[in-house]
Every structure is written in structure tokens, then in C-alpha cells.
Write a protein that holds these residues in place. Structure first.
Motif, mmCIF file in Angstrom:
data_model
loop_
_atom_site.group_PDB
_atom_site.id
_atom_site.type_symbol
_atom_site.label_atom_id
_atom_site.label_comp_id
_atom_site.label_asym_id
_atom_site.label_seq_id
_atom_site.Cartn_x
_atom_site.Cartn_y
_atom_site.Cartn_z
ATOM 1 N N LEU A 1 0.827 -1.199 0.000
ATOM 2 C CA LEU A 1 0.000 0.000 0.000
ATOM 3 C C LEU A 1 0.863 1.252 0.000
ATOM 4 C CD1 LEU A 1 -2.852 1.211 0.225
ATOM 5 C CD2 LEU A 1 -2.640 1.060 2.718
ATOM 6 N N SER A 2 2.015 1.193 0.698
ATOM 7 C CA SER A 2 2.897 2.358 0.774
ATOM 8 C C SER A 2 3.377 2.775 -0.617
ATOM 9 C CB SER A 2 4.095 2.077 1.674
ATOM 10 O OG SER A 2 4.771 0.907 1.245
ATOM 11 N N THR A 3 3.597 1.806 -1.482
ATOM 12 C CA THR A 3 4.032 2.128 -2.850
ATOM 13 C C THR A 3 2.922 2.860 -3.595
ATOM 14 O OG1 THR A 3 5.426 0.160 -2.903
ATOM 15 C CG2 THR A 3 4.870 1.152 -5.016
ATOM 16 N N VAL A 4 1.713 2.365 -3.469
ATOM 17 C CA VAL A 4 0.578 2.990 -4.161
ATOM 18 C C VAL A 4 0.354 4.406 -3.627
ATOM 19 C CG1 VAL A 4 -1.891 2.832 -4.636
ATOM 20 C CG2 VAL A 4 -0.504 0.759 -4.556
ATOM 21 N N VAL A 5 0.445 4.553 -2.305
ATOM 22 C CA VAL A 5 0.218 5.873 -1.697
ATOM 23 C C VAL A 5 1.295 6.862 -2.137
ATOM 24 C CG1 VAL A 5 0.221 7.129 0.494
ATOM 25 C CG2 VAL A 5 -1.062 5.001 0.291
ATOM 26 N N ALA A 6 2.556 6.419 -2.111
ATOM 27 C CA ALA A 6 3.658 7.331 -2.448
ATOM 28 C C ALA A 6 3.551 7.807 -3.897
ATOM 29 C CB ALA A 6 5.002 6.652 -2.211
ATOM 30 N N PHE A 7 3.419 6.871 -4.819
ATOM 31 C CA PHE A 7 3.342 7.266 -6.225
ATOM 32 C C PHE A 7 2.025 7.982 -6.532
ATOM 33 C CE2 PHE A 7 7.033 5.900 -8.492
ATOM 34 C CZ PHE A 7 7.609 4.945 -7.666
ATOM 35 N N GLY A 8 0.961 7.566 -5.869
ATOM 36 C CA GLY A 8 -0.305 8.257 -6.074
ATOM 37 C C GLY A 8 -0.228 9.700 -5.613
ATOM 38 N N ALA A 9 0.432 9.930 -4.479
ATOM 39 C CA ALA A 9 0.591 11.294 -3.986
ATOM 40 C C ALA A 9 1.436 12.122 -4.945
ATOM 41 C CB ALA A 9 1.241 11.281 -2.599
ATOM 42 N N VAL B 1 -0.051 15.466 -6.671
ATOM 43 C CA VAL B 1 0.547 16.789 -6.464
ATOM 44 C C VAL B 1 0.957 17.409 -7.800
ATOM 45 C CG1 VAL B 1 2.598 17.960 -5.539
ATOM 46 C CG2 VAL B 1 1.319 16.377 -4.100
ATOM 47 N N VAL B 2 1.533 16.608 -8.658
ATOM 48 C CA VAL B 2 1.977 17.118 -9.966
ATOM 49 C C VAL B 2 0.784 17.566 -10.807
ATOM 50 C CG1 VAL B 2 3.013 16.414 -12.156
ATOM 51 C CG2 VAL B 2 4.153 15.884 -10.014
ATOM 52 N N LEU B 3 -0.309 16.797 -10.778
ATOM 53 C CA LEU B 3 -1.476 17.172 -11.594
ATOM 54 C C LEU B 3 -2.167 18.413 -11.044
ATOM 55 C CD1 LEU B 3 -3.078 13.693 -12.397
ATOM 56 C CD2 LEU B 3 -1.797 15.192 -13.930
ATOM 57 N N ASP C 1 11.970 -3.499 -8.519
ATOM 58 C CA ASP C 1 13.007 -2.753 -7.795
ATOM 59 C C ASP C 1 12.749 -1.252 -7.905
ATOM 60 O OD1 ASP C 1 16.045 -4.787 -8.223
ATOM 61 O OD2 ASP C 1 14.395 -4.853 -6.778
ATOM 62 N N PHE C 2 12.362 -0.812 -9.092
ATOM 63 C CA PHE C 2 12.113 0.612 -9.305
ATOM 64 C C PHE C 2 10.977 1.098 -8.413
ATOM 65 C CE2 PHE C 2 12.303 4.520 -11.713
ATOM 66 C CZ PHE C 2 11.021 5.012 -11.635
ATOM 67 N N LEU C 3 9.897 0.318 -8.343
ATOM 68 C CA LEU C 3 8.766 0.738 -7.514
ATOM 69 C C LEU C 3 9.128 0.710 -6.029
ATOM 70 C CD1 LEU C 3 5.768 -1.026 -9.299
ATOM 71 C CD2 LEU C 3 6.142 1.427 -9.073
ATOM 72 N N GLU C 4 9.872 -0.317 -5.654
ATOM 73 C CA GLU C 4 10.192 -0.455 -4.233
ATOM 74 C C GLU C 4 11.108 0.676 -3.761
ATOM 75 O OE1 GLU C 4 11.623 -4.298 -3.313
ATOM 76 O OE2 GLU C 4 12.010 -3.816 -1.214
ATOM 77 N N MET C 5 12.142 0.961 -4.530
ATOM 78 C CA MET C 5 13.047 2.045 -4.156
ATOM 79 C C MET C 5 12.433 3.402 -4.492
ATOM 80 S SD MET C 5 15.798 0.808 -2.770
ATOM 81 C CE MET C 5 14.936 -0.541 -1.995
ATOM 82 N N GLY C 6 11.621 3.416 -5.525
ATOM 83 C CA GLY C 6 11.050 4.687 -5.972
ATOM 84 C C GLY C 6 10.171 5.345 -4.927
ATOM 85 N N LYS C 7 9.491 4.533 -4.131
ATOM 86 C CA LYS C 7 8.622 5.171 -3.132
ATOM 87 C C LYS C 7 9.456 5.939 -2.114
ATOM 88 C CE LYS C 7 8.084 1.141 -0.132
ATOM 89 N NZ LYS C 7 7.259 -0.044 0.064
ATOM 90 N N PHE C 8 10.659 5.456 -1.821
ATOM 91 C CA PHE C 8 11.520 6.196 -0.893
ATOM 92 C C PHE C 8 12.075 7.447 -1.570
ATOM 93 C CE2 PHE C 8 11.157 3.275 2.423
ATOM 94 C CZ PHE C 8 11.184 2.008 1.887
ATOM 95 N N LEU C 9 12.282 7.357 -2.863
ATOM 96 C CA LEU C 9 12.684 8.554 -3.597
ATOM 97 C C LEU C 9 11.587 9.603 -3.522
ATOM 98 C CD1 LEU C 9 14.487 10.149 -5.511
ATOM 99 C CD2 LEU C 9 13.515 8.842 -7.402
ATOM 100 N N GLY D 1 11.526 10.964 0.057
ATOM 101 C CA GLY D 1 12.696 11.797 0.299
ATOM 102 C C GLY D 1 12.627 13.104 -0.455
ATOM 103 N N ALA D 2 12.158 13.035 -1.704
ATOM 104 C CA ALA D 2 12.031 14.256 -2.499
ATOM 105 C C ALA D 2 11.016 15.200 -1.859
ATOM 106 C CB ALA D 2 11.604 13.909 -3.935
ATOM 107 N N GLY D 3 9.942 14.641 -1.364
ATOM 108 C CA GLY D 3 8.929 15.468 -0.712
ATOM 109 C C GLY D 3 9.455 16.123 0.554
ATOM 110 N N ALA D 4 10.186 15.353 1.346
ATOM 111 C CA ALA D 4 10.731 15.915 2.585
ATOM 112 C C ALA D 4 11.766 16.998 2.286
ATOM 113 C CB ALA D 4 11.353 14.801 3.433
#
Lengths: 354, 299
Positions: free
Chosen positions: A67-75, A79-81, B180-188, B191-194
Motif C-alpha cells: 500500500l505504501s508504494t501505491v500511496v507514495a506514487f499516487g501522492a 501533487v503534480v497534476l 526494484d524501481f517501484l520499491e526504491m522509488g517510493k523512498f525517492l 525523500g524528495a517530498g521531505a
């Protein structure tokens, strides 16, 4: 191959949204709003890697998506849109690069073109640049922070972006000398003057200006201004731009009709210039005035308009076909909004009149 | 829609950080996937010297030869460790590779007006940190370094062990890369937001109080490097712009940033066990502080 299931679809949607969105913006959008133009190819390459990832997951064994992946990329997407930082006018309001960045500044005898960033770095190494004798033409943005004691003074900022907007910094110098009329805050100008050392250092706290979040003003030096011109005066005119290789035939028609000199004036005009390949001996040419529209209309503006009134009193129909704007039945191949007196669109085929 | 200016600035800065890092993360994910599918594990084990410090030196040297940006190095290192590369070498590579690559060293040279001393000191920090990490990690094995969920491969077996055929391997590469991209990308993204939040709201004058004290200026710039999360190709220009701070503080900024920042902390916590990610936080901090302080005192 297995049928895709919803976790794979979610992964695919996130990856394709990122890959296609970033790729399209890097290819067709206002890239320099956020990134240094030398990295455009790198962004496109990165997006080109992400898109096949988005397709591949549809054919792999599905795996639970956190879920954290969906939330992060969704956010991120939300924000961009909403904020649209990738679009001019809707972004943070200050592109670090001067319009027409890279073009030589208008010459003035006795003044050497020098960037404020180079001057700031040279002053850190030695003081020869601040002898008051050497005179420079320096481009920058006008800022009027609260700490300025003299009403006539302002700060000239030179933004510098190594990679992206997040690392953009600015070097600033006080400008002394009562320039008339005083330049407006936020205006890009070219100042002609000399760098002089201040009798007593006047350190000031760093301040912000638009997206430039960290600006230091040299405490020991200032610019003694001999005058300035707006930066827009340095940009080429529509007439200058049409002298390029692809529009020679259209320029010849403009000159024959006496319109070329109009496009050297203040304008503004929007010109839909057919490229040379669009000319055909078999067709009767439309009136050349049909291709010139009073006013400044970028490609983005054209998406919001149904028709345009032309210089010769006719009307051009504007329509959006398959997501692409067409003017008078012609496709826009390339646009240049950074001209002194208007906007140039290269089109194919020639415009179709009423 | 009329949005507050601070929100628009936050969005612009956050988007810029994400877009800047995206190609490197994608490349890192692809490299990681290629290692997973095509590189047999035992080959990597044979490459590394047996000694702890020798293994660390190998990892640092690999950083000179195979440069990687800090955004893409974590998935690569995770995959290398899974494949059998001793963690002491892999973690030394993790911290050194983002610094000792030619683009970063060249940008350091340009930003500091041809100062080879700054370039040398920056590389020295990377080398010392890599060796120190190797010493701290010692001979820990894979399951003592990677978190439980990161130990098992996504497909449960080593692709180098049997032949699935060309199409299957191709699909496996892209699928591994995607995950891998999705898993690491969420931290990106986080981090970018912070980092964008700090950059939007941190008063620029807040650091001015530290600039006249050597120790405080070093600590302030180290903290700023973590909060701003600037890419290692550009951080030298940002550091050089803080003209009121001493050179030692500039060195601290460019030394720590590629090893510890808001983007990386999240990736490290998700990938490594607590002792390891704490080491990845503490060891670079100590090394950077000590080297910068020495430079400040001696210069």
C-alpha cells in the motif's frame, strides 16, 4: 504467459504514468522549468526504461503491491497534476534561465559581456575584477529585498542551475546608480557598468526570491550602473527568425507583400510559417497575410481558442484533432515563443483560408 | 485554481528532485535485474579478497570502475549481496561509488575553481568511509545484513542456475527491474517530498548564526546536506555558493550528502538490518566530521 491480475495492473498503471508522463514532458514540454537542458536526453532515456517495465509486469506472475508504494506514487501524481509545475505560467513563477539563454547580449562599446556567476567566482579568487575600470554587460533578474537601504538601489541576481531546480542558487550584487525608469522587480535586464569594491563590507542575510530559495549577495562589492536595457531587447525578432533555412520561401513571400518589415517592429504577432517543404507549385498560394495574427499566442493558448483574426482581416479556424492542435488545417511542427515581438509556429501544410 | 505560492514551489522542487533522480534509479534497477538474471553467484564470491579491509578496498576500487549515482546504487548493492558478494565489499561500494565517479569529481573541480585539493579530500572521505564500513560490517553474512523480506529473491531461485529460454529471461529482467524501481522509488518520492518541504520553508537566514564557528558550521552544513538531498553531481555548486562558510564546512556538505540524505535513509532502512543501516548513518557522519574538522584546524 499469464493473464494480468489487478496487482499487476496497479504496478503497470503507476509505472506507465511515471514513464509516459515524464517522457512526454521531457520531449514536448517546458523542460527548463525544472531541469537544466543538457540533461533532457538523460530524462528521456530514464523514462524510456520505465515504460517497458510498466508493460512487462502485465505478463509476469502477479505479486502483492504494498500500500505504501501505491500511496507514495499516487501522492506524487496527484501533487503534480494539481500544482502543474511542468507548465509555464502555472509553475512557481520564475524559470532560472533567462529567455533566449545563450544568445549574445546587445553590444555596447567598451563593455565586455560577462556573466554574474563568473564575476562572483572571480571575486572569490581575487579582486582584479572589482577595479572599477573594467566595464561589463551583465544579465540578471531584478530583486528588491527589504534590506536595501537606498530606494534607488536594487539587487541583480544571476541564477545558476547545475542539474535541477532544487539545486538552483543565485549570486547577487547590489546595483547602485539611479536607473531611469527603475527596472521592475522580476524583470530580466542587461546592466552596463563596472564592479567596484565597497569601502565597508555590508553583509546581508541570505534571502529567497521565487523558486530561488538561497541567494547570497556579495557583501563587499556592488555594480555601478551606467544604464540598462530590458533583456527582451536582446532577443531576435520574428523577421530574424524567419531568415532561417526552413522558411526561406515564406520569407520571400512576406517581403514581396511588404510584410517583412512589420515583423521587425514591436508587434506582438503570432506567425504560422509554412516550412519550405509545404510549398507546392500545383497549388494556388493562400494570401500571405493569412499566416500573421496580431497578438501573442503560444501553442498552449491555441488549445483554448476556436478562431483567430488574421492581419489581413480573415479568420483562421483552430481545432484539436486527436489531441493535437491544428490551425487553418495545418499541423504545428515546432514553436518558438522566445522572440522579442511575438511567437513563431512552423506549420505544414500551408494554412487553409475561409 | 489559485494555489498558495508555497505549495507551487514545494511541488516544483519535489518534482525536480524526482525527475533528476529517475534515470539513475531506472538504470540502477536495470543493472540490478541484469545481475539477478545473468550473473552466477559464485563468480562474485571469488572476486573479492578474503581480508576484511582488503574486501573493503575492493569495494571502493569498484566504485572508481563502475560509477553509480546514489539513487541507483541501493538496488544494485542489494542484488550483489544476494548473489554472494561479501557485504563488506558491497557496502564499501555503496558509499564510495556515488562520490568517486568521474562526473562528480569533475563537477567538484569546476565548482571549486580548479581545486584538486577539494577533489582529493572528497575522494579521501569516500575511501575512508568505505574502509571503515568494511571494518564495522566485518564478516557478516547475507542474512545478517539484509532485512528478512529482502533476502529471498522475488522469484525464489537463481536465474543463472537454469535456462528458461531467451524470452523468459528478457521478461524476468524487465519484471525484476520494475519491482526494484517501484520499491526504491517510493523512498525517492518520500525523500524528495521531505527535501522539498525543507527547501520551501527553511528560512535561509537560519544557518547564518553558525557560519563563524568552525565546529558549528561543519555540523550545520552536514545537517543541511542531509535535509536538502541534493544530487552528488550538483552538490559541489550548492556548497560553493555558501561563501560565508569555511572550506571545511563545504567539504562536510559534499562529503556527507551522497552517503546520507533523506532519499537514502528510507532506502537503507527498507533494505538493511538495523545494525547495518545505523552503521550507514553513523560511520559516514563520524568520518566526514573528523576529516572536515582536521581540514578546518590545519588550514
Amino acid at each position: 504467459m499469464r493473464s494480468p491480475r489487478w496487482p499487476s495492473i496497479v504496478e503497470s498503471v503507476l509505472l506507465l504514468a511515471v514513464g509516459l508522463g515524464v517522457g512526454a514532458w521531457a520531449l514536448f514540454g517546458e523542460y527548463t522549468l525544472l531541469m537544466h537542458p543538457r540533461y533532457r536526453w538523460l530524462t528521456i532515456a530514464g523514462a524510456a526504461l520505465v515504460v517497458p517495465m510498466g508493460l512487462a509486469v502485465l505478463f509476469a506472475r502477479p505479486r502483492r503491491v504494498p500500500l505504501s508504494t501505491v500511496v507514495a506514487f499516487g501522492a506524487l501524481i496527484a501533487v503534480v497534476l494539481v500544482a502543474r509545475p511542468f507548465a509555464a505560467g502555472a509553475g512557481a513563477g520564475l524559470a532560472p534561465f533567462a529567455p533566449g539563454d545563450g544568445a549574445p547580449l546587445p553590444g555596447r562599446e567598451g563593455y565586455e559581456e560577462r556573466s554574474l556567476v563568473e564575476i562572483a567566482r572571480a571575486l572569490q579568487a581575487d579582486d582584479e575584477t572589482a577595479d572599477g575600470e573594467n566595464r561589463y554587460a551583465m544579465a540578471g533578474i531584478v530583486a528588491r529585498p527589504d534590506f536595501l537601504e537606498e530606494d534607488d538601489d536594487y539587487v541583480l541576481l544571476a541564477p545558476f542551475m547545475a542539474c535541477c531546480l532544487a539545486d538552483a542558487i543565485a549570486y547577487g550584487f547590489r546595483v547602485r546608480g539611479a536607473d531611469e525608469p527603475p527596472p521592475a522587480e522580476g524583470e530580466w535586464i542587461v546592466v552596463y557598468g563596472a564592479i567596484e569594491a565597497l569601502a565597508a563590507a555590508r553583509p546581508v542575510d541570505p534571502f529567497r526570491f521565487g523558486v530561488l530559495r538561497w541567494i547570497t549577495v556579495d557583501p563587499g562589492h556592488a555594480i555601478r550602473s551606467d544604464g540598462y536595457v530590458p533583456f527582451s531587447a536582446t532577443l531576435p525578432t520574428l523577421r530574424d527568425r524567419l531568415a532561417g533555412e526552413q522558411t526561406s520561401r515564406f520569407l520571400a513571400e512576406l517581403e514581396a507583400a511588404g510584410l517583412a518589415t512589420v515583423l521587425e517592429g514591436d508587434g506582438p504577432f503570432t506567425v504560422f510559417a509554412p516550412i519550405d517543404a509545404a510549398f507546392s507549385a500545383a497549388e494556388a498560394p493562400p494570401p500571405v497575410g493569412l499566416h500573421v495574427v496580431p497578438g501573442r499566442y503560444t501553442k498552449r493558448d491555441l488549445y483554448e481558442i476556436d478562431r483567430l483574426g488574421t492581419y489581413d482581416g480573415n479568420t483562421l479556424e483552430v481545432e484539436v484533432v486527436n489531441g493535437k492542435v491544428r490551425v487553418g488545417g495545418a499541423r504545428i511542427l515546432f514553436s518558438d515563443p522566445g522572440l522579442r515581438n511575438g511567437v513563431l509556429h512552423l506549420v505544414h501544410p500551408r494554412l487553409r483560408g475561409p | 485554481m489559485d494555489l498558495p505560492e508555497s505549495f507551487r514551489i514545494f511541488a516544483a522542487l519535489g518534482a525536480a528532485i524526482f525527475v533528476e533522480a529517475l534515470p539513475f534509479l531506472a538504470l540502477g534497477a536495470m543493472l540490478s535485474a541484469l545481475i539477478e538474471v545473468f550473473v552466477p553467484g559464485e563468480r562474485l564470491t571469488r572476486l573479492v579478497p578474503r581480508g576484511v579491509l582488503a574486501g573493503g578496498a575492493f569495494g571502493v576500487a569498484a566504485g572508481f570502475v563502475v560509477p553509480t549515482c546514489e539513487c541507483g546504487v541501493v538496488p544494485v548493492v542489494r542484488r550483489l549481496i544476494r548473489k554472494g558478494l561479501p557485504p563488506r565489499a558491497a557496502l564499501a561500494y555503496l558509499v564510495a561509488a556515488p562520490i568517486v565517479n568521474p562526473v562528480v569529481l569533475l563537477s567538484t573541480l569546476v565548482a571549486f575553481r580548479g581545486s584538486w585539493t577539494m577533489v582529493g579530500l572528497r575522494a579521501l572521505i569516500a575511501v575512508l568511509t568505505g574502509l571503515a564500513l568494511a571494518a564495522v560490517v566485518g564478516r557478516r553474512e547475507v542474512d545478517q545484513v539484509l532485512r528478512d523480506g529482502a533476502v529471498a529473491t522475488s522469484s525464489g531461485h537463481d536465474h543463472g542456475d537454469h535456462d528458461h529460454g531467451g524470452y523468459s529471461r528478457l521478461l524476468a529482467v524487465w519484471t525484476h527491474a520494475a519491482r526494484d524501481f517501484l520499491e526504491m522509488g517510493k523512498f525517492l518520492v518520500l525523500g524528495a517530498g521531505a527535501a522539498a518541504l525543507f527547501k520551501t520553508f527553511l528560512p535561509p537566514a537560519a544557518l547564518a548564526v553558525f557560519q563563524d564557528n568552525l565546529v558549528l558550521s561543519i555540523l550545520a552544513m552536514m545537517g543541511l546536506a542531509v535535509l536538502l538531498s541534493v544530487c552528488s553531481e550538483a552538490d559541489a555548486f550548492v556548497a560553493a555558493s555558501f561563501v560565508a562558510f569555511p572550506t571545511a564546512a563545504h567539504l562536510a556538505f559534499i562529503g556527507l550528502g551522497p552517503m546520507v540524505d533523506l532519499k537514502l535513509i528510507g532506502m537503507h532502512v527498507a533494505t538493511f538490518r538495523r545494525r547495518v543501516w545505523l552503521s550507514l548513518l553513523v560511520v559516514p557522519t563520524v568520518v566526514v566530521f573528523v576529516v572536515s574538522l582536521l581540514v578546518g584546524v590545519l588550514s
